[in-house]
Design a protein around this motif. Structure first.
Motif, PDB file in Angstrom:
ATOM      1  N   ALA A  84     -21.580   2.369 -16.191  1.00  0.00           N
ATOM      2  CA  ALA A  84     -21.779   0.925 -16.322  1.00  0.00           C
ATOM      3  C   ALA A  84     -23.248   0.592 -16.524  1.00  0.00           C
ATOM      4  CB  ALA A  84     -21.228   0.208 -15.089  1.00  0.00           C
ATOM      5  N   THR A  85     -24.135   1.269 -15.778  1.00  0.00           N
ATOM      6  CA  THR A  85     -25.573   1.010 -15.917  1.00  0.00           C
ATOM      7  C   THR A  85     -26.071   1.424 -17.295  1.00  0.00           C
ATOM      8  OG1 THR A  85     -25.858   1.367 -13.534  1.00  0.00           O
ATOM      9  CG2 THR A  85     -27.826   1.467 -14.914  1.00  0.00           C
ATOM     10  N   THR A  86     -25.594   2.583 -17.785  1.00  0.00           N
ATOM     11  CA  THR A  86     -26.015   3.050 -19.107  1.00  0.00           C
ATOM     12  C   THR A  86     -25.615   2.064 -20.197  1.00  0.00           C
ATOM     13  OG1 THR A  86     -25.799   5.347 -18.373  1.00  0.00           O
ATOM     14  CG2 THR A  86     -25.856   4.953 -20.742  1.00  0.00           C
ATOM     15  N   VAL A  87     -24.365   1.617 -20.139  1.00  0.00           N
ATOM     16  CA  VAL A  87     -23.893   0.650 -21.140  1.00  0.00           C
ATOM     17  C   VAL A  87     -24.683  -0.650 -21.056  1.00  0.00           C
ATOM     18  CG1 VAL A  87     -21.916  -0.749 -21.851  1.00  0.00           C
ATOM     19  CG2 VAL A  87     -21.591   1.654 -21.248  1.00  0.00           C
ATOM     20  N   MET A  88     -24.985  -1.091 -19.826  1.00  0.00           N
ATOM     21  CA  MET A  88     -25.741  -2.321 -19.645  1.00  0.00           C
ATOM     22  C   MET A  88     -27.148  -2.193 -20.223  1.00  0.00           C
ATOM     23  SD  MET A  88     -26.010  -5.419 -18.629  1.00  0.00           S
ATOM     24  CE  MET A  88     -24.546  -5.663 -17.621  1.00  0.00           C
ATOM     25  N   LEU A  89     -27.829  -1.062 -19.985  1.00  0.00           N
ATOM     26  CA  LEU A  89     -29.186  -0.866 -20.502  1.00  0.00           C
ATOM     27  C   LEU A  89     -29.198  -0.842 -22.025  1.00  0.00           C
ATOM     28  CD1 LEU A  89     -30.574   1.809 -17.999  1.00  0.00           C
ATOM     29  CD2 LEU A  89     -31.162  -0.633 -18.128  1.00  0.00           C
ATOM     30  N   ILE A  90     -28.183  -0.209 -22.616  1.00  0.00           N
ATOM     31  CA  ILE A  90     -28.113  -0.185 -24.085  1.00  0.00           C
ATOM     32  C   ILE A  90     -27.951  -1.602 -24.629  1.00  0.00           C
ATOM     33  CG2 ILE A  90     -26.700   0.569 -26.042  1.00  0.00           C
ATOM     34  CD1 ILE A  90     -26.072   3.117 -24.454  1.00  0.00           C
TER      35      ILE A  90
END
Length: 365
Positions: free
Chosen positions: A7-13
């Motif tokens: 979830a954090t990775t998708v949010m940062l992208i």
């Protein structure tokens, strides 16, 4: 943990994409690519270099620069007019907006989401098919209250009549079925329903109004099995054997030969034929009245229920009542056949709890 990493990775992208788009870079004055702009710069540098080296006169250089300027103007016109420099957002404001978006998203999810919910196999997500338990007395009271407020509600009386019959409140069932006949167009089923209720309220007696209703139902629908079954049974009981034989044979002609009431109809013909010759029925000794009358009426009621369920289907409670009646009469094969039909009509075992328990206690397969 894996969920939060993904979830954090998708949010940062997503936030980086928004940040890059918000900066306003990547669009030049001409609305064209950086390669096009660099091409024009290279041509201008080449003109100036040729002028400095003497390969091009001042007039020629001016003409070349004018041609290059016209090409730039042409590209600007194709791009939609004058070049406009993109508006760059202040980086501090852009970062603040992105932080609010990202932080708000996580705050909302942690409030209404369920990140700690374990994964569940698809098979385990099936919705249970068991019907919720129903408080029958409470349901009856609710319908009765509705009918007290609206006595002309034909649908309410239609629902209440069969419930009264199942609850053995035969006098109330008579009232309900009478209201159905008064409020709705008369049908063979409605007349037969009232006749059944009257017979049960009068300890099985079919004389008088029940017979009139059954005759009317049979005349209204020549292929109505329930009413004709009762009429044939009553003719047999009354000793009108010739009429009984004719009625039983007409009833058999309406079926395919596989209906559960067929065997009873054949026994009725045998009894009537034996009555004509003065001999005992082939399957049972002659039983004196009044037990014979009562037994035949009970069997008639059971066969009528069986015929209706076979032709039209019914609730699980009606199938349970049919199997119980067969067991009480001692007709184990017919009880087994009724139980098999009920299982086909209601394949979900959760709906057959009472029926399956009764069948198991009786030794049915």
């Amino acid at each position: 943990m894996i969920f939060w990493i993904l979830a954090t990775t998708v949010m940062l992208i997503a936030l980086f994409t928004l940040y890059y788009a918000g900066r306003g870079d990547g669009v030049n004055a001409l609305g064209n690519s950086d390669a096009t702009r660099e091409h024009f710069k290279a041509q201008l540098a080449e003109i100036e270099s040729d002028t400095a080296n003497g390969r091009m006169t001042e007039s020629e250089a001016a003409a070349a620069k004018g041609e290059l300027a016209r090409e730039v103007l042409r590209l600007q016109a194709e791009a939609g007019g004058k070049p406009v420099r993109p508006l760059k957002q202040p980086k501090s404001l852009l970062v603040l907006v992105l932080l609010v978006v990202g932080g708000g998203t996580f705050a909302v999810y942690t409030t209404i989401g369920a990140p700690g919910l374990p994964a569940q196999p698809l098979e385990a997500r099936a919705i249970p098919t068991a019907a919720p338990s129903v408080d029958v007395p409470q349901a009856i009271a609710a319908v009765e209250a509705q009918l007290a407020a609206n006595p002309d509600d034909a649908r309410g009386w239609s629902v209440l009549g069969p419930i009264y019959m199942q609850s053995e409140r035969y006098a109330d069932a008579v009232t309900a079925f009478r209201r159905v006949l008064e409020l709705l167009p008369v049908t063979a089923d409605a007349e037969t329903d009232l006749a059944e209720a009257l017979m049960m309220a009068n300890n099985g007696a079919a004389t008088g109004e029940p017979m009139q209703l059954l005759q009317s139902a049979a005349a209204r629908d020549p292929q109505h099995i329930r009413s004709r079954f009762y009429l044939a049974g009553e003719a047999t009981r009354a000793g009108d054997y010739e009429d009984a034989i004719a009625q039983w044979q007409a009833l058999l002609a309406l079926g395919t030969g596989s209906e559960p009431w067929v065997e009873t109809a054949r026994r009725g013909i045998a009894v009537a034929e034996a009555g004509l010759t003065g001999e005992a029925p082939p399957e049972a000794p002659v039983v004196t009245a009044p037990d014979t009358d009562q037994q035949q009426m009970i069997e008639g009621m059971v066969e009528g229920l069986s015929a209706r369920l076979e032709a039209e289907g019914g609730s699980i409670e009606e199938w349970t009542r049919l199997v119980r009646s067969r067991l009480v009469l001692g007709d184990i094969p017919a009880a087994q056949a009724a139980y098999d039909a009920a299982r086909l009509a209601y394949p979900d075992a959760a709906l057959r709890t009472e029926l399956d328990a009764m069948a198991q206690n009786a030794g049915l397969e």
